[in-house]
Scaffold this active site. Sequence first.
Site, short mmCIF file in Angstrom:
data_model
loop_
_atom_site.label_atom_id
_atom_site.label_comp_id
_atom_site.label_asym_id
_atom_site.label_seq_id
_atom_site.Cartn_x
_atom_site.Cartn_y
_atom_site.Cartn_z
N ARG A 11 54.25 -118.27 51.28
CA ARG A 11 53.77 -117.44 50.42
C ARG A 11 54.70 -116.41 49.76
O ARG A 11 54.41 -116.64 48.27
CB ARG A 11 52.61 -116.72 50.93
CG ARG A 11 51.98 -115.67 50.50
CD ARG A 11 50.56 -115.26 50.83
NE ARG A 11 49.89 -114.34 49.83
CZ ARG A 11 48.95 -113.68 50.12
NH1 ARG A 11 48.12 -113.56 51.45
NH2 ARG A 11 48.11 -112.55 49.12
N TYR A 57 39.67 -114.49 40.13
CA TYR A 57 41.21 -115.16 39.88
C TYR A 57 40.97 -115.77 38.36
O TYR A 57 42.05 -116.60 37.76
CB TYR A 57 40.80 -116.12 40.59
CG TYR A 57 40.80 -116.31 42.02
CD1 TYR A 57 42.27 -116.45 42.53
CD2 TYR A 57 39.46 -115.65 43.02
CE1 TYR A 57 42.83 -115.95 44.14
CE2 TYR A 57 40.12 -115.56 44.24
CZ TYR A 57 41.37 -115.58 44.90
OH TYR A 57 41.59 -115.20 45.92
#
Length: 421
Positions: free
Chosen positions: A90, A244
């Site tokens: 990540r 988002y």
Amino acid sequence: MKLTVVGGGSTYTPELVDGFARLRDTLPVEELVLVDPATDRLELVGGLARRIFAHQGHPGRVVTTSDLDAAVDGADAVLLQLRVGGQAARQQDETWPLECGCVGQETTGAGGLAKALRTVPVVLDIADRVRRTNPNAWIIDFTNPVGIVTRALLQAGHRAVGLCNVAIGFQRKFAQMLGVAPADVHLDHVGLNHLTWETGVRLGGPEGEDVLPALLAEHGESIAGGLRLPRPLLDRLGVVPSYYLRYYYAHDEVVEELRTKPSRAAEVAAMERELLAMYGDPALVEKPALLAGRGGAYYSEAAVDLAAALLGGGGNPYQVVNTYNKGTLPFLPDDAVIEVQAAVGSKGPVPLPVSDMDPLYAGLMADVTAYEDLALEAALRGGRDRVFRALLAHPLIGQYAYAEALTDQLVAHNREYLAWA
């Protein structure tokens, strides 16, 4: 009832276990199996899970194992919450795209594609192993990128539903603002995973009064602040985008922020170390407050409702899920995976009708759906050119020079996970 959690060693898991314990009348779990190859983490999480059950008087049994086949054998539902490559992968997803001036994020843009390429083959292998012993088991996918992963599962013929916590987070927030119970708030939630808008907020059910205009008028500043978007933008849109959407609506601003502060992956890794130390304390019998900062708020309640509905129990009949479009949004292919309100039962989710979409949102959804088509093709078939095509199609990239450089970076940073590289 037997439920299996793949990725059970995640620091998320106590949130899920707490929900199973509190909501046992909705979802009577007799055996909860946590499976994870990281046995050191698994035992810490499993120990806390057993203490949470005992503390809340839950009669169910918690089992920990690294044997996937044994874990899924006889399971009524399998929840997927794995992270291929862990926080180290990540960290890469969130950093190397910034070198090209593109958003570095684990679920969208180039980082999201990298995660999809690592994840889809692993998830499909797990699902095949579930199907060999339990062809009727439901697979609930919480693994990002949820839309692409769920589509891979559905295309392979698995009984799968995708789950995200964005909608339930908005439901809880709006219920608090309105002074009503969360169950009284029904969202007109529409889009793709991590690309959604609340186009209505209804009281009492799908046919209830739409109070979104009043909600924006009275609480617009608070809602905009939570999204880190300007209040005038929400007033002009008349809808509430998910947080988002900030990656699209304020792309360059976000890139500059990401370049000047520690990555979210670094923050989460530090938090996970602290959480795991807490989980090892035998006196801890509840999920710690720190877990709220880890992400995944209300995931447990959404998962309980969804599993209960799929397995023929109680739970809310209307839930926001990721499933096949099947004509719900006529401007998208039937086999696109959308995130909308659906009526959920033992035969799976059936999307509720959606009003005509403003081209402002429909156009972006169509663009991202095309990217997801290409991303899934790259995940299933491999190849540098397929990666390039997916990156070039993504609205957050879209320039050939960026797509070329990002392809090189993606392959270089993920070579160990790509069988074709």
